[in-house]
Enzyme design. Structure first.
Site, PDB file in Angstrom:
ATOM      1  N   LYS A 158      27.058  47.365  61.915  1.00  0.00           N
ATOM      2  CA  LYS A 158      27.990  46.294  62.294  1.00  0.00           C
ATOM      3  C   LYS A 158      27.289  45.254  63.162  1.00  0.00           C
ATOM      4  CE  LYS A 158      32.235  47.751  63.410  1.00  0.00           C
ATOM      5  NZ  LYS A 158      33.333  48.595  63.983  1.00  0.00           N
ATOM      6  N   ARG A 292      42.305  37.335  72.291  1.00  0.00           N
ATOM      7  CA  ARG A 292      43.161  36.188  71.954  1.00  0.00           C
ATOM      8  C   ARG A 292      44.490  36.716  71.432  1.00  0.00           C
ATOM      9  NH1 ARG A 292      42.937  37.339  66.615  1.00  0.00           N
ATOM     10  NH2 ARG A 292      40.940  38.146  65.894  1.00  0.00           N
TER      11      ARG A 292
HETATM   12  P1  ADP Z   1      35.736  42.725  62.719  1.00  0.00           P
HETATM   13  O1  ADP Z   1      35.566  42.306  64.140  1.00  0.00           O
HETATM   14  O2  ADP Z   1      34.723  42.119  61.804  1.00  0.00           O
HETATM   15  O3  ADP Z   1      37.153  42.611  62.227  1.00  0.00           O
HETATM   16  P2  ADP Z   1      36.126  45.575  63.309  1.00  0.00           P
HETATM   17  O4  ADP Z   1      35.186  46.333  64.152  1.00  0.00           O
HETATM   18  O5  ADP Z   1      37.430  45.168  63.909  1.00  0.00           O
HETATM   19  O6  ADP Z   1      35.372  44.292  62.700  1.00  0.00           O
HETATM   20  O7  ADP Z   1      36.441  46.394  61.978  1.00  0.00           O
HETATM   21  C1  ADP Z   1      37.241  45.854  60.953  1.00  0.00           C
HETATM   22  C2  ADP Z   1      37.660  46.940  59.990  1.00  0.00           C
HETATM   23  O8  ADP Z   1      36.502  47.566  59.416  1.00  0.00           O
HETATM   24  C3  ADP Z   1      38.451  48.088  60.609  1.00  0.00           C
HETATM   25  O9  ADP Z   1      39.823  47.822  60.685  1.00  0.00           O
HETATM   26  C4  ADP Z   1      38.141  49.223  59.643  1.00  0.00           C
HETATM   27  O10 ADP Z   1      38.923  49.097  58.482  1.00  0.00           O
HETATM   28  C5  ADP Z   1      36.682  48.965  59.260  1.00  0.00           C
HETATM   29  N1  ADP Z   1      35.752  49.710  60.148  1.00  0.00           N
HETATM   30  C6  ADP Z   1      35.101  49.238  61.238  1.00  0.00           C
HETATM   31  N2  ADP Z   1      34.346  50.195  61.820  1.00  0.00           N
HETATM   32  C7  ADP Z   1      34.517  51.324  61.101  1.00  0.00           C
HETATM   33  C8  ADP Z   1      34.037  52.680  61.195  1.00  0.00           C
HETATM   34  N3  ADP Z   1      33.185  53.055  62.161  1.00  0.00           N
HETATM   35  N4  ADP Z   1      34.451  53.569  60.265  1.00  0.00           N
HETATM   36  C9  ADP Z   1      35.309  53.219  59.270  1.00  0.00           C
HETATM   37  N5  ADP Z   1      35.801  51.975  59.128  1.00  0.00           N
HETATM   38  C10 ADP Z   1      35.429  51.027  60.022  1.00  0.00           C
END
Ligand code: ADP
Length: 445
Positions: A158, A292
């Site tokens: 990520k 936000r």
């Molecule tokens: P962004 O800031 O790009 O929205 P997030 O960290 O909020 O990223 O993650 C967005 C979505 O990606 C989550 O709601 C989930 O569906 C998926 N996701 C993120 N991290 C994980 C993880 N460690 N395992 C499984 N799914 C994940």
């Protein structure tokens, strides 16, 4: 108290903020690009300023133009809405330097939480469980290989600066790690101008559950319970609801308390959403904080009866939060469907164009948040959200029935929308039973 604010945004959220302001006696200034000249939110604001051509970089993302508009119209504060500059700490800092109140968190809290590695560190300090993963940024491939094997596949790479589901890659084995690392980095570089990445265990078939929190300048922190946002396509939310249909009362409380604790630890002020993943065993893990107001905030407003935008405005104006945790009650069930100008039959490709016929649903328990109307032209320059339908009922079954009825009533012609996709999901027997996870849409639609 604030007396006059500028809204550095467009569309339904600009209108949402204007409505709250006018009910509070706060004057509003709208900014608009040439594509939005005839928008309803521009007409309803007390004053408006054209800030450039349709291209976002020359209008809604253009900091000098927005600051100039704020200076010539002599506002006390800027509400950034969501998207655009809402999580840009540099923008918040420039507002501060110009003597304009940024309706959001302090710059330091925003910087810290906007960096996902820093946010994970903060969560650990607040004793909030985080997804097992790297302690910091991944420096090289050797380290990535070692970590991935330590954590165990599948893992997810990520972006540290991540948002909108960009810069994320799921990896199942050593062989694909190299390519995933490179592509996540370059996607993050393009999207955020910052290519750093970190690693988390990929939680299989989790639910996405988030907690709405609000903090005032005196350090009071309250939460407004949770929203389940597991109905997502490509990591973008489509349908949100509150409460989370499978959480026991005790677990709901634990989750909400963890979120409040994290926000306190960050010396945070104003609205925040703390996002968690819930695994099949019922464990929850912190993933990120959105600093936000969110698209799905009306879901929380319906079940708590609290106007979150008004709280944002009062807190930014220096008022202490008169609300105590025990005063915040959760009543019934609310569901929101995002109606996007996209064609579900054609891989959700965007469908801009002019709306020639528009008939909105109504009736008890139905709320529509939108800026569109008959004759409005949806521009290809902006995101495809055109309306949100929010329903509120005593039970989840009734809320689903009301939402289906409202979606059937909604006429938006001739453009294609996500209404048929929402209807399909709402009719699915697993959705009706509440047995959903973040992979549900991709598996079932
Ligand atoms: P962004 O800031 O790009 O929205 P997030 O960290 O909020 O990223 O993650 C967005 C979505 O990606 C989550 O709601 C989930 O569906 C998926 N996701 C993120 N991290 C994980 C993880 N460690 N395992 C499984 N799914 C994940």
């Amino acid at each position: 108290m604030l007396s006059r604010i500028l809204i550095a945004n467009r569309g339904e959220i600009a209108l949402r903020v204007i409505r709250a302001c006018h009910e509070m006696g706060i004057e509003t200034v709208a900014v608009y690009s040439e594509a939005d000249r005839n928008a309803s939110y521009v007409r309803l604001a007390n004053e408006s300023v054209c800030i450039g051509p349709p291209d976002c970089n020359q209008s809604y993302l253009n900091i000098p133009r927005i600051i100039s508009a704020a200076e010539v119209t002599n506002v006390d504060a800027i509400h950034p809405g969501y998207g655009f500059l809402a999580e840009n700490a540099n923008f918040a800092e420039i507002c501060k330097d110009c003597g304009i109140t940024f309706i959001g968190p302090p710059v330091e809290a925003m910087r810290q939480l906007g960096d996902k590695v820093e946010a994970r560190k903060l969560a650990r300090r607040a004793k909030v469980p985080v997804v097992p993963g790297s302690d910091g940024v991944i420096e090289n491939e050797k380290e990535a290989l070692r970590l991935a094997n330590e954590i165990g596949y599948p893992i997810i790479i990520k972006a540290v600066a991540g948002g909108g589901g960009r810069g994320m890659r799921v990896v199942h084995n050593d062989i694909s790690l190299h390519a995933a690392l490179a592509s996540a980095r370059s996607e993050a570089e393009v999207a955020f101008g910052e290519g750093s990445v970190y690693m988390e265990k990929f939680i299989v078939e989790p639910r996405h559950v988030e907690v709405q929190v609000m903090a005032d300048q005196e350090g009071n922190v309250v939460h407004f319970f949770e929203r389940d946002c597991s109905i997502q396509r490509r990591h973008q939310k489509m349908i949100e609801e509150s409460p989370c249909p499978i959480l026991e009362e005790r677990d709901r409380e634990r989750l909400a308390e963890a979120a409040s604790r994290l926000i306190k630890e960050a010396n945070y002020v104003n609205a925040a959403t703390v996002e968690f993943l819930l695994d099949k065993e019922g464990n929850f893990y912190f993933i990120e904080v959105n600093t936000r107001i969110q698209v799905e905030h009306p879901v929380t407003e319906m079940v708590t009866g609290q106007d979150l935008i008004k709280w944002q405005l009062r807190i930014a104006g220096g008022e202490p939060m008169t609300l105590r945790q025990k005063d915040i009650r959760h009543q019934g069930v609310a569901i929101e469907c995002r109606i996007n100008a996209e064609d579900p039959a054609n891989n959700f490709s965007p469908c801009p164009g002019t709306i020639s016929r528009y008939i909105a649903p109504g009736g008890l328990g139905v709320r529509i948040d939108t800026h569109v109307h008959q004759g409005w032209t949806i521009s290809p320059n902006y995101d495809s959200l055109i309306a949100k339908i929010i329903v509120h009922q005593e039970t989840r079954a009734e809320a689903i029935a009301t939402m289906r009825r409202a979606l059937h009533e909604f006429v938006i012609e001739p453009i294609k929308t996500t209404i048929p996709a929402c209807l399909e999901i709402l009719s699915h027997n697993l959705f009706v039973k509440g047995k959903i996870d973040t992979g549900f849409v991709e598996r079932s639609l």
